[in-house]
Design an enzyme around this catalytic site. Structure first.
Site, PDB file in Angstrom:
ATOM      1  N   GLY A  21       0.811  -1.205   0.000  1.00  0.00           N
ATOM      2  CA  GLY A  21       0.000   0.000   0.000  1.00  0.00           C
ATOM      3  C   GLY A  21       0.845   1.255   0.000  1.00  0.00           C
ATOM      4  O   GLY A  21       1.681   1.448   0.891  1.00  0.00           O
ATOM      5  N   GLY A  23      -0.228   4.334   0.374  1.00  0.00           N
ATOM      6  CA  GLY A  23      -1.018   5.436   0.932  1.00  0.00           C
ATOM      7  C   GLY A  23      -0.183   6.216   1.937  1.00  0.00           C
ATOM      8  O   GLY A  23       1.044   6.133   1.941  1.00  0.00           O
ATOM      9  N   PHE A  24      -0.858   6.964   2.806  1.00  0.00           N
ATOM     10  CA  PHE A  24      -0.137   7.802   3.763  1.00  0.00           C
ATOM     11  C   PHE A  24       0.774   6.981   4.666  1.00  0.00           C
ATOM     12  O   PHE A  24       1.930   7.331   4.887  1.00  0.00           O
ATOM     13  CB  PHE A  24      -1.117   8.611   4.613  1.00  0.00           C
ATOM     14  CG  PHE A  24      -1.782   9.712   3.859  1.00  0.00           C
ATOM     15  CD1 PHE A  24      -1.057  10.833   3.490  1.00  0.00           C
ATOM     16  CD2 PHE A  24      -3.120   9.645   3.502  1.00  0.00           C
ATOM     17  CE1 PHE A  24      -1.650  11.862   2.794  1.00  0.00           C
ATOM     18  CE2 PHE A  24      -3.723  10.660   2.799  1.00  0.00           C
ATOM     19  CZ  PHE A  24      -2.993  11.775   2.434  1.00  0.00           C
ATOM     20  N   GLY A  25       0.248   5.864   5.206  1.00  0.00           N
ATOM     21  CA  GLY A  25       1.013   5.063   6.145  1.00  0.00           C
ATOM     22  C   GLY A  25       2.202   4.376   5.490  1.00  0.00           C
ATOM     23  O   GLY A  25       3.334   4.476   5.965  1.00  0.00           O
ATOM     24  N   VAL A  89      -1.878  -7.752  -4.655  1.00  0.00           N
ATOM     25  CA  VAL A  89      -1.621  -8.756  -3.612  1.00  0.00           C
ATOM     26  C   VAL A  89      -2.855  -9.640  -3.483  1.00  0.00           C
ATOM     27  O   VAL A  89      -3.984  -9.144  -3.413  1.00  0.00           O
ATOM     28  CB  VAL A  89      -1.312  -8.074  -2.264  1.00  0.00           C
ATOM     29  CG1 VAL A  89      -1.155  -9.106  -1.162  1.00  0.00           C
ATOM     30  CG2 VAL A  89      -0.058  -7.223  -2.388  1.00  0.00           C
ATOM     31  N   GLU A 180     -18.652  17.408   2.975  1.00  0.00           N
ATOM     32  CA  GLU A 180     -17.854  18.028   1.922  1.00  0.00           C
ATOM     33  C   GLU A 180     -18.533  17.889   0.558  1.00  0.00           C
ATOM     34  O   GLU A 180     -18.597  18.849  -0.218  1.00  0.00           O
ATOM     35  CB  GLU A 180     -16.456  17.388   1.880  1.00  0.00           C
ATOM     36  CG  GLU A 180     -15.521  17.957   2.930  1.00  0.00           C
ATOM     37  CD  GLU A 180     -14.300  17.086   3.190  1.00  0.00           C
ATOM     38  OE1 GLU A 180     -13.444  17.533   3.965  1.00  0.00           O
ATOM     39  OE2 GLU A 180     -14.201  15.979   2.624  1.00  0.00           O
ATOM     40  N   ASP A 317      -5.749   2.555   8.155  1.00  0.00           N
ATOM     41  CA  ASP A 317      -7.169   2.201   8.213  1.00  0.00           C
ATOM     42  C   ASP A 317      -7.439   0.707   8.243  1.00  0.00           C
ATOM     43  O   ASP A 317      -8.571   0.287   8.468  1.00  0.00           O
ATOM     44  CB  ASP A 317      -7.904   2.793   7.002  1.00  0.00           C
ATOM     45  CG  ASP A 317      -8.051   4.297   7.102  1.00  0.00           C
ATOM     46  OD1 ASP A 317      -7.650   4.854   8.139  1.00  0.00           O
ATOM     47  OD2 ASP A 317      -8.572   4.910   6.150  1.00  0.00           O
ATOM     48  N   ALA A 333      -5.566  10.357   8.060  1.00  0.00           N
ATOM     49  CA  ALA A 333      -4.238  10.330   7.469  1.00  0.00           C
ATOM     50  C   ALA A 333      -3.174  10.531   8.555  1.00  0.00           C
ATOM     51  O   ALA A 333      -2.132   9.867   8.551  1.00  0.00           O
ATOM     52  CB  ALA A 333      -4.114  11.413   6.397  1.00  0.00           C
TER      53      ALA A 333
END
Lengths: 444, 444
Positions: A21, A23-25, A89, A180, A317, A333
């Protein structure tokens, strides 16, 4: 078990850290390992890192997908110990330290699962095609297509009742995503498209937010929730709290409060309600012999690894991490980024052994959500902000967070332009050919 | 037959001008009619006007689709006598003055067909899926996906021969599109992706242009062609003129010169060779009882209408218009724009009767094509330019042509950024999930 001393021994093979992944992490973990004596591989099925907090801007035509998606390779290009693998994966062989891919496999010494979350329809998966959620670029362009096509079909619809349904937008979920989206939709209807049509008035659009909890933005302090709801209502958006969705079907949704039930005719339902962990969470849980919670989150230790598997971490997450009080951390995030940094620190100390490190603690630097044109809510420590100042804060924080310099400038310009002109330049309808169901003879 | 005097009679019904296609020609016609006593309807199956000259920039990741696509409604929003219909045209009933739509019909008094062109595989339609052309946003994102996926698959391919094929890009057609694509590909391989991969060297990419004619950019003066070819070769691109493609199959193309034949193993073939008129040309020809040429172009009179149908015009790439010397005009935006303006002038004088107007004459203000980073060729009157100055000229003219102010500024910034950093920020791979055919065990 290897100790820090043996790790720095140049004769030892370099441990391979595989991060699932980008993403942010995952990205934070990789970047923080740039000086460590490890090999890092980021595996992602997309070639880009997605700045999800601004995805609603793509869904509503304010930004282009590429504005908020940066190639992962470009981000880590200068990090010599890091490579990127574009692959899907499919599973885990933890006994053999193997990651299974759709088209091969990958051996790891340390695995960091940071595969994120997807939306959940609470057991109503049949609602998926009728009420798209907002997690991927494809989701965003699909929502954009539906929103702008709704106005196009309404323009050609002679029947006033049908036209009304086409101009009704129901947003399920009053969390940040829902609020939003609703705010941006209100801007589109009341400003962006004001002069575009000849047979409809785009300002007739009806926008509803449906939320089961007592308040919008339920995780914020009550005072802030109330002010946000006032602001949302002032934009002409109907707020239905204490209300559940009981049915979504082509042409309508059925809503229920504690004592009544009603039907809203609509052609456009957007889903901002539930999230669940990526299906990879359940697969890893099965492989490791642990149980996920109902939403598929992996339980982790204070060191963020899976119980009994010191070389397997789960962050962001996809995991449930409890704070000091035993409450799970929110899916933000900021949490993923801090967890990524923490894991990188553990690995730098001792790649395959983290018991000596203090447990992870989340440092809450605040949360914020935009409501619409120049309005937001923010909570920073004990301070609460609502309105224009909160929006400036939101703007500043989000621009600073975006990975690449260019995007930052372009987004700022695009926003500046949109803000002054009420324009949304990215409202092109792509994908599937428009199918306009009810024929109408557009007479001469 | 109505005369100008009766047209301005307020008691007369306002004539309805229906324009099929929101490209350069159709849009120009509509805009020039803003003060005329007519009702205008633009029919297009997309909701945007596409600035096709920059489409190759989207195909190579330099720009986002929305940078070069502007909603048609936004362009004509302030033109009270103009409306826009998002619909698919399926045919013509010229006896009844009816335009047939996929979901209805539309009556017209005057019809302007400006539906443009698509690519032609010269009778080899089976090559379509193997060698995408570049006419629509979908084409461009598909090419972008293939180009960047080629590097991704090569990165994972252990077999050197297979890897070589993955890094070979064959561009069929040495016209402006082919040359622009090749130049951009060379930049991508030699600069943009230079540091992105760990197992391949992106600079190993082999780029071929295949052209049946004796020169690249065959419509330009010979001197300019030669200098362009030099520049193209200096970028490491192989130029194969006098060469035809005889076969395109998965994994290779077969090329033939007058005396020999050879096979080039490749996974990526891009088509920039032939164009043909939109299929609507043939349909209108059949309805009007005229014959198109082999590429489906409609023959038109000096007044740009179909012979025997004074209220039906065909402009831009769908028509064949002859110049003074009897040669057909080239398929350029400038031709379509001038034709649109001409038709609007005819209609302003006398909506349903144009015999009194002087025949259309194309005013050639010059043509230009980019070759790559800071190089272009341009012909303006009898003057010829090649190199950096031609590129500045090209940049200026194209920026000035783009419809909307915002896009102009954003594109300029994006280009400035790309030029200084060799970066291409829009290289995200969207659409169809990556299918990596040959499995490889990415060993630890």
């Amino acid at each position: 078990m290897t100790s820090p001393e043996t790790i720095t021994d140049p004769a030892k093979p370099v441990p391979h850290v595989v991060i699932v992944g980008g993403g942010f992490g995952g990205l934070e973990t990789a970047k923080r390992l740039h000086q460590s004596r490890v090999r890092v591989t980021i595996v992602d099925r997309h070639n880009y890192h997605l700045f999800q907090p601004l995805l609603y801007q793509v869904a509503t035509g304010g930004l282009s997908p590429a504005n908020i998606a940066t190639p992962i390779r470009a981000i880590v290009r200068k990090q010599a110990n890091c490579e990127v693998l574009l692959a899907e994966v499919t599973g885990f062989d933890v006994a053999e330290n193997r990651l299974l891919l759709a088209d091969g496999e990958l051996r790891y010494d340390v695995l960091v699962l940071a595969a994120g979350a997807t939306h959940s329809y609470f057991g109503h998966d049949e609602w998926g095609p009728l009420a798209p959620g907002l997690k991927t670029v494809a989701d965003a362009t699909e929502i954009r297509r539906r929103v702008y096509m709704a106005f196009e079909t309404a323009e050609r619809e002679p029947d006033p009742e049908a036209r009304k349904a086409m101009l009704t937008f129901v947003i399920v979920g009053g969390g940040p995503t829902g609020v939003e989206l609703a705010g941006a939709l209100s801007e589109i209807a009341n400003h962006t498209l004001k002069q575009d049509f000849r047979h409809i008035n785009s300002q007739d659009a009806r926008i509803l937010i449906v939320e089961a909890a007592p308040h919008l933005l339920n995780h914020y302090p009550e005072e802030l929730c109330k002010r946000a709801a006032e602001k949302v209502r002032s934009m002409g958006i109907e707020v239905h709290t204490h209300t559940k969705v009981t049915e979504i079907a082509p042409g309508f949704v059925r809503l229920a409060t504690s004592d009544t039930e009603f039907v809203v005719p609509t052609e456009t339902v957007l889903w901002g309600a539930g999230v669940q962990a990526s299906p990879l969470g359940k697969k890893l849980a099965a492989a490791c012999g642990v149980e996920t919670d109902r939403a598929g989150h992996l339980p982790v230790t204070g060191q963020l690894n899976i119980v009994g598997h010191e070389n397997i971490y789960a962050i962001g997450d996809i995991a449930t991490c409890l704070d000091k009080t035993g409450k799970p951390l929110p899916g933000l995030a900021a949490v993923a980024i801090q967890q990524g940094a923490y894991v990188a620190r553990c690995l730098s100390n001792s790649p395959q052994h983290n018991r000596s490190v203090k447990p992870f603690r989340y440092k809450d630097r605040g949360t914020m959500a935009t409501i619409g044109r120049a309005a937001a809510v923010a909570q920073i420590g004990k301070r609460q902000f609502c309105g224009f100042f909160a929006w400036l804060l939101w703007l500043f924080v989000h621009l600073m967070l975006i990975v690449q310099f260019q995007n930052r400038v372009l987004i700022l310009l695009q926003w500046g332009w949109n803000y002054t002109t009420f324009n949304r330049s990215n409202r092109i309808i792509l994908g599937q050919q428009p199918t306009i169901e009810k024929p109408r003879s557009a007479s001469s």
